[in-house]
Design a protein around this motif. Structure first.
Motif, PDB file in Angstrom:
ATOM      1  N   PRO A  61       0.795  -1.228   0.000  1.00 46.98           N
ATOM      2  CA  PRO A  61       0.000   0.000   0.000  1.00 46.98           C
ATOM      3  C   PRO A  61       0.831   1.283   0.000  1.00 46.98           C
ATOM      4  CG  PRO A  61       0.085  -0.934   2.203  1.00 46.98           C
ATOM      5  CD  PRO A  61       0.876  -1.843   1.333  1.00 46.98           C
ATOM      6  N   LYS A  88      -4.386  -3.633  -1.449  1.00 47.63           N
ATOM      7  CA  LYS A  88      -4.674  -2.360  -0.777  1.00 47.63           C
ATOM      8  C   LYS A  88      -3.980  -1.222  -1.510  1.00 47.63           C
ATOM      9  CE  LYS A  88      -5.202  -3.219   4.128  1.00 47.63           C
ATOM     10  NZ  LYS A  88      -4.623  -2.829   5.432  1.00 47.63           N
ATOM     11  N   SER A 111      -6.848  -8.808  -6.580  1.00 43.79           N
ATOM     12  CA  SER A 111      -6.797  -8.122  -5.286  1.00 43.79           C
ATOM     13  C   SER A 111      -7.164  -9.012  -4.100  1.00 43.79           C
ATOM     14  CB  SER A 111      -7.709  -6.893  -5.302  1.00 43.79           C
ATOM     15  OG  SER A 111      -9.024  -7.278  -5.584  1.00 43.79           O
TER      16      SER A 111
END
Lengths: 248, 248
Positions: A61, A88, A111
């Motif tokens: 992320p 993320k 994902s």
């Protein structure tokens, strides 16, 4: 020649900030583009596209996830077939643009952990680019990555890690890694190849695989200020292979 | 394989815009970084740094000037000693940042024609990177470049031009070039080497020197839409040499 300097997490962050402030004046777009290119070139140097065409690019992320997205795009340009796993996405605008660029290059994105498990089945992936955690990583490892790291290790696929194998302590190297709930999830990824950006981090001193350095953009004045003692890069390359630690 | 497509000025601009809009989603920072890197690598491929260390990088007021600034920085990283000549910096914020990056790499900048003349004296420069005019150039040639082009030609230094030798018509090639006042100033730069970005322009069909292509970032979908018929780039290189026109 003096010895290459290994950075603490704090120093790596300080240099990163300087690159974008007065001593560098670089934009994040520029640095990520060059960093991601260096990552893609490292993978392409070690794992040729005939045998390792299908690359699973795992993106975290933070900024390292952005490097991963850039690398995935360059790998597609080099003739590989990357798939991006990014559970993320970062919240900054740049991630959305980098993801769009991957989509424009017809790079599939997954994902969920279910999709990841399918992508790790035989014949779906030939190697992994690990751009999950970078030099700002602090334990514990949070979901979904507490499940992801063991999945990647268990796949036995070759792993190229960016900056620090994900889950390793940035300064201490491989240490027992716990989740939020206190469950032990091993000691981070078993990386085969490492690409350190700007300068290596202290935690990879014990790394024994092939080790490359990227980041041929650090102004001399900054390299001198921090006594980085960077090696010479060959010709006009963006990466340089470092002597293996196993020879030490 | 189909023949590489040569672009009109209008088409080059259209593709450039698409790269930054829906079909590409690239930022100008990203494209300039990769374009400038390709320019620096082209110069370094042809003119090695031992014999041609001192590079005079001439930057125009448009986006090509930005490519030149990026190239100057990468050349410094490759061990060359670039000097930037930029009499009319572009007004966009990105030029100021790119200039600051050059300053941070201790690259000298000159801006007047007097300084340029001194820089063209024997032993001051070994070769020239011409990033003055790009695919948007429309005659007449305006001051100070009406004086600059003949100065560069008269220096007899090797010249690497970006996209189109400065002063050439983007579609017709070398044509008699007039200033605002109607004075003839030759027919543009006598370039020895050319680096075309994204795809070559129609005006360079008659170019007879070594010709490289850069811009390994064009999404396949865009290349297909415009039937660019781009050649394969070798390995993970950012440039590819095209067959010489002199062989045609």
């Amino acid at each position: 020649m003096s010895r290459l300097r290994y950075l603490t997490s704090k120093l790596a962050q300080e240099i990163d900030e300087e690159l974008m402030n007065s001593s560098g004046a670089f934009s994040l777009d520029q640095l990520m583009e060059l960093a991601g290119l260096a990552c893609a070139q490292t993978l392409a140097t070690v794992y040729d596209r005939e045998k390792f065409r299908k690359v699973l690019v795992c993106c975290g992320p933070g900024n390292q996830g952005g490097d991963g997205l850039v690398a995935a795009r360059h790998l597609a340009m080099f003739g590989y077939e990357p798939t991006v796993y990014m559970p993320k996405p970062g919240s900054k605008d740049i991630y959305q643009r980098l993801q769009q660029q991957c989509t424009n290059c017809a790079i599939p994105t997954i994902s969920t952990n279910e999709e990841l498990k399918r992508q790790l089945l035989p014949d779906k992936s030939d190697c992994i680019l690990d751009a999950i955690f970078g030099f700002s990583f602090k334990p514990p490892v949070r979901a979904p990555f507490d499940e992801v790291l063991p999945l990647l290790n268990n796949s036995k696929l070759p792993i190229v890690s960016v900056d620090i194998p994900s889950g390793w302590d940035v300064e201490k190297g491989p240490v027992e890694l716990k989740t939020n709930e206190g469950t032990t999830v091993g000691d981070g990824l078993n990386a085969d190849v490492l690409i350190s950006l700007t300068a290596p981090k202290e935690g990879v001193m014990s790394f024994r695989g092939r080790h490359f350095l990227g980041g041929r953009f650090v102004p001399k004045i900054l390299a001198e200020k921090y006594a980085l003692n960077l090696p010479d890069y060959p010709g006009f390359a963006q990466i340089v292979e470092l002597p293996s630690n196993s020879a030490l």
